[in-house]
Design a protein around this motif. Sequence first.
Motif, PDB file in Angstrom:
ATOM      1  N   ILE A   1      -4.434   0.512  -4.201  1.00 24.54           N
ATOM      2  CA  ILE A   1      -4.176   2.024  -5.494  1.00 24.54           C
ATOM      3  C   ILE A   1      -5.698   1.384  -6.312  1.00 24.54           C
ATOM      4  O   ILE A   1      -6.361   2.500  -6.353  1.00 24.54           O
ATOM      5  CB  ILE A   1      -3.389   1.748  -7.015  1.00 24.54           C
TER       6      ILE A   1
ATOM      7  N   SER B   1      -0.034  -2.948  -6.853  1.00 22.77           N
ATOM      8  CA  SER B   1      -1.000  -2.149  -5.583  1.00 22.77           C
ATOM      9  C   SER B   1      -2.494  -2.454  -6.445  1.00 22.77           C
ATOM     10  O   SER B   1      -2.959  -1.887  -6.982  1.00 22.77           O
ATOM     11  CB  SER B   1      -0.325  -1.214  -4.930  1.00 22.77           C
TER      12      SER B   1
ATOM     13  N   GLN C   1       0.701   9.326  -2.827  1.00 23.67           N
ATOM     14  CA  GLN C   1       0.741   8.725  -4.438  1.00 23.67           C
ATOM     15  C   GLN C   1      -0.689   7.724  -4.543  1.00 23.67           C
ATOM     16  O   GLN C   1      -0.902   7.553  -6.170  1.00 23.67           O
ATOM     17  CB  GLN C   1       1.617   7.630  -3.617  1.00 23.67           C
ATOM     18  N   ALA C   2      -0.554   7.106  -4.140  1.00 21.15           N
ATOM     19  CA  ALA C   2      -2.587   5.988  -4.321  1.00 21.15           C
ATOM     20  C   ALA C   2      -3.327   6.888  -4.540  1.00 21.15           C
ATOM     21  O   ALA C   2      -3.906   6.140  -5.897  1.00 21.15           O
ATOM     22  CB  ALA C   2      -2.358   5.059  -2.859  1.00 21.15           C
TER      23      ALA C   2
ATOM     24  N   LEU D   1      -2.429   7.888  -8.347  1.00 20.43           N
ATOM     25  CA  LEU D   1      -2.680   6.403  -9.409  1.00 20.43           C
ATOM     26  C   LEU D   1      -4.191   5.827  -9.372  1.00 20.43           C
ATOM     27  O   LEU D   1      -5.057   5.423 -10.160  1.00 20.43           O
ATOM     28  CB  LEU D   1      -2.242   5.725  -8.457  1.00 20.43           C
ATOM     29  N   GLY D   2      -4.947   6.096  -8.124  1.00 15.98           N
ATOM     30  CA  GLY D   2      -6.206   5.567  -8.352  1.00 15.98           C
ATOM     31  C   GLY D   2      -7.560   6.332  -9.706  1.00 15.98           C
ATOM     32  O   GLY D   2      -7.556   5.172 -10.090  1.00 15.98           O
TER      33      GLY D   2
ATOM     34  N   THR E   1       0.909  -0.877   0.124  1.00 14.78           N
ATOM     35  CA  THR E   1       0.514  -0.030  -0.515  1.00 14.78           C
ATOM     36  C   THR E   1       0.603   0.775   0.147  1.00 14.78           C
ATOM     37  O   THR E   1       1.950   1.363   1.031  1.00 14.78           O
ATOM     38  CB  THR E   1      -1.581   0.080   0.959  1.00 14.78           C
TER      39      THR E   1
ATOM     40  N   TYR F   1      -8.681   2.130  -4.194  1.00 16.78           N
ATOM     41  CA  TYR F   1      -9.601   3.657  -4.306  1.00 16.78           C
ATOM     42  C   TYR F   1     -10.133   4.188  -5.174  1.00 16.78           C
ATOM     43  O   TYR F   1     -10.651   5.101  -5.365  1.00 16.78           O
ATOM     44  CB  TYR F   1      -8.278   4.295  -3.909  1.00 16.78           C
TER      45      TYR F   1
END
Length: 451
Positions: A337, A334, A23-24, A27-28, A18, A340
């Motif tokens: 990501i 991941s 950042q996540a 990217l999602g 995760t 989300y």
Amino acid sequence: MDRSSIGTPEQLRDPEFTPPLAQAIPLGIQHVLAMFVSNVTPAIIVAGAAGFGFGSNSPDFGSMIYMIQMSMLFAGIATLFQTIGFGPVGARLPVVQGTSFAFLPVMIPAVAGAGVAGLPGLMTGVFIGGIFHFFLGTFVGRIRHWLPPLVTGLIVVMIGLALVKVGIEYAAGGVPLKGKPGFGGADHWFVAGVVIVVTLVLQFFTRGMLSVAAVLLGLIAGYVVAMMMGMVNFGNVGRAAWFTPPSLMKWGWEVNWAIVIGMCFMAIVSAVETVGDISGITKGGAGREATDREISGGTFADGLGTAVAGLFGALPNTSFSQNVGLVAMTGVMSRRIVSYGAVFLILCGLVPKIGALISTMPISVLGGGVVVMFGMVVASGVRMLSDVNWNHRNMLIFAVSLSLGLGLQQVPEALQHLGPTAKILLSSGLLPAAFLSIVLNLVLPGRDEAK
């Protein structure tokens, strides 16, 4: 975004990793941008075929808003089935689910005009087809040889060829204008051209997010131009609610065997496509082969997502190949990501005002986008066919399947003496072409289609 700022190479290849939220979440959302237009477009096309889409002036126009809303909501839910999973369901990989173009050649004739099924029959077929798709997860690995590149390439080409007519009709102003002076007017072609040009420029001359979301940004550019030309009406946005939950059995229940058979057949195609996407994700993101558990779990999630969507008046779901490419491009495996991004889709799907805003897009603007998308479907099929050894056997299989499939689609009157079930199955073009190619490839000697 620099990969080293997200995590170590080992972490990036780990689906359980995760990244930090900073950042996540971007990217999602990037995954959502890559699939957003392709996800809502089938709902708009089916609504148009059913008579309450763009330019229909139907009092039931709100149903299109509902279908757009559900396409977002159940794409998000089906994606969570894949990324989080439960029991045997879910690949537990960064697999993005969305409404499938592949089923359109079956769905459009089911609801168009007098329609042999209408929306009740269509949604019942989606549900039953989803259940059938779910059970394919128990043995999907054993039917992969049914669909080598010769067959899959032909099927994808047929899907694209069945839809390019829709793209041109939209770009010219939509079916309601056919036969009227406004159809094919310069204003429609101009805004469609803006979408196509902006999409091509962003795709080939930019990088990162701009390139990934090229079609979406092309549509936004065309929308802005259309708004400046006075082609946009925001009346439906003001009337739409801020929150509406999904409605169980929105259009009722009616078993139509033509639709059920068509959906079950396409479920086989969709299942094998999902197997390919899951394999592409593990190879591109982690440099390994997909496990049997990941393949079966992904197929279970595919079918369950479709069945649940059908219960609430949404369309079939499948894995989105463009997001497979995005995983390979970012190198981030991941599944959190993508989860989300799925939550973002679910939130959008619960807000009808978002669907109403999408419905304000002039049909010629959408036409520019789908001309590109449906053309890319054909191009993807041609790329698959490049792996075929074009000997006399394979050329003959391709020729017979394409000729009969495309011919029956273009001249449905040739089937006028058949019953309604056979008529809708055969006039789709896609189903007879796919069935013929599968059977001929299995029974004719010399299965050496791969180079």
